[in-house]
Scaffold this motif. Structure first.
Motif, PDB file in Angstrom:
ATOM      1  N   MET A   1       0.845  -1.201   0.000  1.00 50.75           N
ATOM      2  CA  MET A   1       0.000   0.000   0.000  1.00 50.75           C
ATOM      3  C   MET A   1       0.886   1.260   0.000  1.00 50.75           C
ATOM      4  SD  MET A   1      -3.168   0.759   2.553  1.00 50.75           S
ATOM      5  CE  MET A   1      -2.242   1.532   3.844  1.00 50.75           C
ATOM      6  N   ALA A   2       0.508   2.276  -0.802  1.00 53.22           N
ATOM      7  CA  ALA A   2       1.327   3.492  -0.876  1.00 53.22           C
ATOM      8  C   ALA A   2       1.404   4.176   0.494  1.00 53.22           C
ATOM      9  CB  ALA A   2       0.720   4.445  -1.887  1.00 53.22           C
ATOM     10  N   LYS A   3       2.599   4.685   0.788  1.00 53.25           N
ATOM     11  CA  LYS A   3       2.798   5.340   2.089  1.00 53.25           C
ATOM     12  C   LYS A   3       2.053   6.673   2.113  1.00 53.25           C
ATOM     13  CE  LYS A   3       6.765   6.630   4.917  1.00 53.25           C
ATOM     14  NZ  LYS A   3       8.224   6.525   5.004  1.00 53.25           N
ATOM     15  N   LYS A   4       1.360   6.970   3.232  1.00 52.95           N
ATOM     16  CA  LYS A   4       0.635   8.236   3.331  1.00 52.95           C
ATOM     17  C   LYS A   4       1.604   9.320   3.816  1.00 52.95           C
ATOM     18  CE  LYS A   4      -3.772   9.936   5.234  1.00 52.95           C
ATOM     19  NZ  LYS A   4      -3.428  11.280   5.051  1.00 52.95           N
ATOM     20  N   ILE A   5       1.686  10.422   3.073  1.00 47.67           N
ATOM     21  CA  ILE A   5       2.599  11.501   3.446  1.00 47.67           C
ATOM     22  C   ILE A   5       1.873  12.468   4.371  1.00 47.67           C
ATOM     23  CG2 ILE A   5       4.052  13.393   2.565  1.00 47.67           C
ATOM     24  CD1 ILE A   5       4.979  10.597   1.750  1.00 47.67           C
ATOM     25  N   THR A   6       2.345  12.572   5.586  1.00 46.09           N
ATOM     26  CA  THR A   6       1.693  13.502   6.517  1.00 46.09           C
ATOM     27  C   THR A   6       2.449  14.833   6.564  1.00 46.09           C
ATOM     28  OG1 THR A   6       2.955  12.471   8.253  1.00 46.09           O
ATOM     29  CG2 THR A   6       0.660  11.759   8.018  1.00 46.09           C
ATOM     30  N   GLN A   7       3.724  14.787   6.219  1.00 48.85           N
ATOM     31  CA  GLN A   7       4.521  16.021   6.269  1.00 48.85           C
ATOM     32  C   GLN A   7       4.921  16.395   4.838  1.00 48.85           C
ATOM     33  OE1 GLN A   7       7.876  15.884   9.041  1.00 48.85           O
ATOM     34  NE2 GLN A   7       8.883  17.471   7.831  1.00 48.85           N
ATOM     35  N   LYS A   8       4.304  17.443   4.300  1.00 44.39           N
ATOM     36  CA  LYS A   8       4.490  17.766   2.880  1.00 44.39           C
ATOM     37  C   LYS A   8       5.748  18.587   2.614  1.00 44.39           C
ATOM     38  CE  LYS A   8      -0.383  17.405   2.100  1.00 44.39           C
ATOM     39  NZ  LYS A   8      -1.651  18.046   1.865  1.00 44.39           N
ATOM     40  N   THR A   9       6.214  19.278   3.632  1.00 41.44           N
ATOM     41  CA  THR A   9       7.408  20.104   3.434  1.00 41.44           C
ATOM     42  C   THR A   9       8.592  19.489   4.183  1.00 41.44           C
ATOM     43  OG1 THR A   9       6.726  21.437   5.307  1.00 41.44           O
ATOM     44  CG2 THR A   9       6.135  22.268   3.135  1.00 41.44           C
ATOM     45  N   LYS A  10       9.785  19.902   3.769  1.00 43.87           N
ATOM     46  CA  LYS A  10      11.003  19.405   4.433  1.00 43.87           C
ATOM     47  C   LYS A  10      11.011  19.815   5.906  1.00 43.87           C
ATOM     48  CE  LYS A  10      14.133  19.993   0.497  1.00 43.87           C
ATOM     49  NZ  LYS A  10      15.279  20.747  -0.018  1.00 43.87           N
ATOM     50  N   THR A  11      11.590  19.010   6.750  1.00 41.97           N
ATOM     51  CA  THR A  11      11.814  19.411   8.137  1.00 41.97           C
ATOM     52  C   THR A  11      12.771  20.600   8.120  1.00 41.97           C
ATOM     53  OG1 THR A  11      11.605  17.106   8.752  1.00 41.97           O
ATOM     54  CG2 THR A  11      12.611  18.578  10.393  1.00 41.97           C
ATOM     55  N   ALA A  12      12.364  21.691   8.743  1.00 38.40           N
ATOM     56  CA  ALA A  12      13.174  22.926   8.659  1.00 38.40           C
ATOM     57  C   ALA A  12      14.543  22.722   9.308  1.00 38.40           C
ATOM     58  CB  ALA A  12      12.434  24.063   9.353  1.00 38.40           C
ATOM     59  N   MET A  13      15.528  23.396   8.748  1.00 35.13           N
ATOM     60  CA  MET A  13      16.892  23.341   9.305  1.00 35.13           C
ATOM     61  C   MET A  13      17.046  24.466  10.333  1.00 35.13           C
ATOM     62  SD  MET A  13      19.933  22.166   9.396  1.00 35.13           S
ATOM     63  CE  MET A  13      20.876  21.418   8.086  1.00 35.13           C
ATOM     64  N   PRO A  14      17.356  24.143  11.592  1.00 33.43           N
ATOM     65  CA  PRO A  14      17.563  25.218  12.565  1.00 33.43           C
ATOM     66  C   PRO A  14      18.823  26.029  12.237  1.00 33.43           C
ATOM     67  CG  PRO A  14      17.741  23.026  13.596  1.00 33.43           C
ATOM     68  CD  PRO A  14      17.583  22.814  12.135  1.00 33.43           C
ATOM     69  N   CYS A  15      18.694  27.346  12.302  1.00 36.20           N
ATOM     70  CA  CYS A  15      19.831  28.222  11.964  1.00 36.20           C
ATOM     71  C   CYS A  15      20.036  29.260  13.071  1.00 36.20           C
ATOM     72  CB  CYS A  15      19.543  28.985  10.673  1.00 36.20           C
ATOM     73  SG  CYS A  15      19.568  27.959   9.223  1.00 36.20           S
ATOM     74  N   VAL A  16      21.238  29.806  13.146  1.00 33.76           N
ATOM     75  CA  VAL A  16      21.528  30.897  14.078  1.00 33.76           C
ATOM     76  C   VAL A  16      20.735  32.134  13.613  1.00 33.76           C
ATOM     77  CG1 VAL A  16      23.361  32.355  15.047  1.00 33.76           C
ATOM     78  CG2 VAL A  16      23.861  29.975  14.412  1.00 33.76           C
ATOM     79  N   ASP A  17      20.235  32.917  14.552  1.00 36.60           N
ATOM     80  CA  ASP A  17      19.447  34.112  14.232  1.00 36.60           C
ATOM     81  C   ASP A  17      20.250  35.051  13.296  1.00 36.60           C
ATOM     82  OD1 ASP A  17      17.137  35.965  14.993  1.00 36.60           O
ATOM     83  OD2 ASP A  17      18.941  37.193  15.298  1.00 36.60           O
ATOM     84  N   PRO A  18      19.603  35.539  12.224  1.00 36.90           N
ATOM     85  CA  PRO A  18      20.338  36.365  11.245  1.00 36.90           C
ATOM     86  C   PRO A  18      21.038  37.582  11.848  1.00 36.90           C
ATOM     87  CG  PRO A  18      18.140  35.846  10.420  1.00 36.90           C
ATOM     88  CD  PRO A  18      18.200  35.308  11.812  1.00 36.90           C
ATOM     89  N   GLN A  19      20.391  38.245  12.816  1.00 37.89           N
ATOM     90  CA  GLN A  19      21.009  39.444  13.389  1.00 37.89           C
ATOM     91  C   GLN A  19      22.263  39.096  14.190  1.00 37.89           C
ATOM     92  OE1 GLN A  19      20.403  42.354  12.346  1.00 37.89           O
ATOM     93  NE2 GLN A  19      18.831  41.336  11.120  1.00 37.89           N
ATOM     94  N   GLU A  20      22.273  37.909  14.752  1.00 42.38           N
ATOM     95  CA  GLU A  20      23.445  37.471  15.524  1.00 42.38           C
ATOM     96  C   GLU A  20      24.546  37.007  14.564  1.00 42.38           C
ATOM     97  OE1 GLU A  20      22.330  34.430  18.348  1.00 42.38           O
ATOM     98  OE2 GLU A  20      24.429  33.796  18.513  1.00 42.38           O
ATOM     99  N   ARG A  21      24.152  36.216  13.574  1.00 44.19           N
ATOM    100  CA  ARG A  21      25.187  35.572  12.746  1.00 44.19           C
ATOM    101  C   ARG A  21      25.834  36.520  11.745  1.00 44.19           C
ATOM    102  NH1 ARG A  21      20.427  32.773   9.635  1.00 44.19           N
ATOM    103  NH2 ARG A  21      20.577  33.823   7.616  1.00 44.19           N
ATOM    104  N   ARG A  22      25.176  37.626  11.390  1.00 47.57           N
ATOM    105  CA  ARG A  22      25.749  38.490  10.355  1.00 47.57           C
ATOM    106  C   ARG A  22      27.057  39.138  10.810  1.00 47.57           C
ATOM    107  NH1 ARG A  22      23.993  44.148  10.444  1.00 47.57           N
ATOM    108  NH2 ARG A  22      23.804  44.190   8.201  1.00 47.57           N
ATOM    109  N   HIS A  23      27.351  39.043  12.102  1.00 46.26           N
ATOM    110  CA  HIS A  23      28.604  39.620  12.597  1.00 46.26           C
ATOM    111  C   HIS A  23      29.642  38.557  12.944  1.00 46.26           C
ATOM    112  CE1 HIS A  23      26.656  43.435  12.640  1.00 46.26           C
ATOM    113  NE2 HIS A  23      25.719  43.005  13.453  1.00 46.26           N
ATOM    114  N   THR A  24      29.314  37.273  12.756  1.00 44.52           N
ATOM    115  CA  THR A  24      30.289  36.252  13.179  1.00 44.52           C
ATOM    116  C   THR A  24      30.532  35.244  12.060  1.00 44.52           C
ATOM    117  OG1 THR A  24      29.229  34.246  13.983  1.00 44.52           O
ATOM    118  CG2 THR A  24      28.836  36.219  15.269  1.00 44.52           C
TER     119      THR A  24
END
Ligand code: FAD
Ligand code: SF4
Length: 473
Positions: free
Chosen positions: A1-24
């Protein structure tokens, strides 16, 4: 039986906050947790045709390693991955999966494809945390043959690893002081930490590859010396495309104008290797303009922010839609505050009385009619010139082949851009026993395409060493 997709989008990648990372220079993406990786791997429907494998230039058994992740067998997933890819932590970070394996993923027809690249990175990082190593137990008996590899970028590293695993003695000759090519000197720390590059390269030494840095072939030895004086049986040339291009406009010799190559190398040396700034000076610039639309341009403009620029402009002659850079990098750059100037190109650089960059004069562009390939060329709009006040300008408008090998190995064949002519299936050149692959053959391309060329050349070199052609062929 075909697998039912419950999650249609990719699992988000956690990233450092843009305001913090733009200086490091700290890495931007944090990577998946175990739970995130298993959830993402569970989205794979293990489809019958497995088209993702065909999209991978190094032929990783993607469904197998993804299933192992889904089952929580992370060690097994690493064994599957590292069987085909010696640089998984690198590829998981920088490969354009959206144009390769993920582009062909069946799930992508209706939903977002499986995040194969993020899973690759997860597995490689897990292996590192656990101290897992590439399998060395199954190495065959030494063949007695020696291969010299010129250049330690992804093409050279792959050909070296594959040949060592086939039992041949392999030495890599690298011109610079550390191995890795663009992985070490080009791509910045915030996208690809250098400890990760060095760790993956170290695994090559563990399988017996010898690394000789500070050896410039064409100076220290020529290609012919490698055969005649040092006794190598075959040579692979993977010297990349490191010669920067500049546009032919007034002012490119002013102080504060860089190629992206120089700008990124200097800032990498300063930030990643902690070289004193006096040894690798780079004009930091309060207002920096980077010209180009590829990954190199994105890396340079985001580096400018991290070196303290108040304004970092990305000037590109087409629109965002045509930018060759990875989508993720464009998004990250925008989040960090890079100011995009589309449909514009510099026509002149104006300096101050100390010959330092003061202003960049640009002209507006419009896209012309599509050509036969559907590509629309930018057309300058007369009278539309405008100025941007900047003190640093970085050109990321393409790179060519360094002429050193060419000038010392005239019996190889080259195309009109100075790239080595080599068979696309084997890497064989016109010169007996000499193979080539990666950017030195194709011009600037991608990490994984250079690795694919290394893999194909390794097979052909193995074949050549097993059945050498008689002299004169
Ligand atoms: P290189 O990586 O260029 O390595 C060539 C090596 O040969 C270098 O170490 C050089 O020092 C050495 N060498 C040169 N001449 C000699 C000589 N005479 N003797 C000895 N050694 C020599 N690709 C992606 O897939 N994703 C990305 O996100 C991405 N970002 C990029 C960002 C930047 C800033 C740049 C410049 C490129 C990027 N690329 C990216 C492209 C990718 O890095 C290259 O396509 C890839 O590195 C090519 O590999 P290579 O092995 O052919 O050459
Ligand atoms: Fe899984 Fe997509 Fe590969 Fe099919 S194409 S096996 S869904 S990763």
């Amino acid at each position: 039986m075909a697998k039912k997709i419950t999650q249609k989008t990719k699992t988000a990648m956690p990233c450092v906050d843009p305001q913090e990372r733009r200086h490091t220079f700290q890495e931007v993406a944090n990577g998946y947790t175990d739970e995130m990786a298993m959830a993402e791997a569970n989205r794979c429907i293990q489809c019958k045709n497995r088209p993702c494998i065909a999209g991978c230039p190094v032929e990783i058994d993607i469904p197998a390693f993804v299933q192992q992740v889904a089952d929580g067998d992370f060690d097994g997933a690493y064994r599957t991955l590292s069987d085909k890819n010696i640089l998984p932590a690198i590829c998981g970070r920088v490969c354009p999966q959206e144009d390769q394996c993920e582009k062909l993923c069946t799930l992508g027809v209706k939903f977002e494809p499986v995040a194969i690249g993020r899973l690759e990175r997860f597995v490689a990082d897990h292996a590192n945390a656990m101290g897992l190593h590439t399998d060395t137990a199954s190495a065959p008996a030494p063949s007695g043959k020696k291969v010299a590899v010129i250049g330690s970028g992804p093409a050279g590293l792959t050909v070296a690893a594959d040949l060592a695993r086939m039992g041949h003695g392999v030495t890599i000759f690298e011109a610079l002081h550390a191995a890795g090519g663009v992985l070490m000197y080009g791509i910045p720390e915030f996208r690809l930490p250098k400890t990760i590059v060095q760790r993956e390269i170290h695994q090559l030494e563990e399988i017996g590859v010898e690394l000789k840095v500070n050896h410039v072939i064409g100076r220290t030895f020529t290609v012919d010396d490698l055969f005649n004086e040092l006794g190598y049986d075959a040579v692979f040339i993977g010297t990349g495309a490191g010669l920067p291009h500049f546009p032919n406009i007034p002012g490119v010799n002013l102080i504060g104008v860089y190629s992206a190559n120089e700008y990124l190398t200097r800032s990498n040396l300063m930030k990643a290797y902690k070289f004193p700034e006096t040894d690798t000076p780079v004009v930091r610039g309060r207002n920096v303009a980077v010209i180009g639309g590829g990954n190199t341009a994105m890396d340079a403009v985001r580096t400018a922010l991290r070196l303290g620029a108040d304004h970092a402009y990305l000037v590109y002659r087409r629109t965002e839609h045509e930018m060759p850079a990875r989508l993720e990098e464009i998004e990250h750059a925008k989040e960090e505050g890079v100011e995009m100037v589309f449909l514009a190109a510099p026509v002149e650089i104006l300096g101050n009385e100390r010959s330092r960059v003061r202003t960049m004069r640009c002209i507006r562009m419009e896209l012309g009619e599509p050509d036969s390939s559907g590509r629309r060329s930018p057309v300058p709009q007369p009278g539309s010139e405008f100025d941007i006040d900047v003190d640093v300008i970085v050109f990321a408008v393409g790179q060519g082949a360094n002429p050193l090998i060419r000038s010392t190995t005239p019996d190889l064949h080259y195309n009109k851009w100075g790239n080595i002519s080599a068979d696309s299936k084997t890497g064989a050149t016109e010169k007996k026993g000499v193979f080539a692959g990666g950017d030195i053959v194709t011009g600037g391309a991608t990490v994984i395409s250079a690795m694919g060329a290394g893999r194909r050349a390794a097979r052909a070199i193995h074949e050549y060493l097993s059945n050498p052609l008689p002299d004169g062929c």
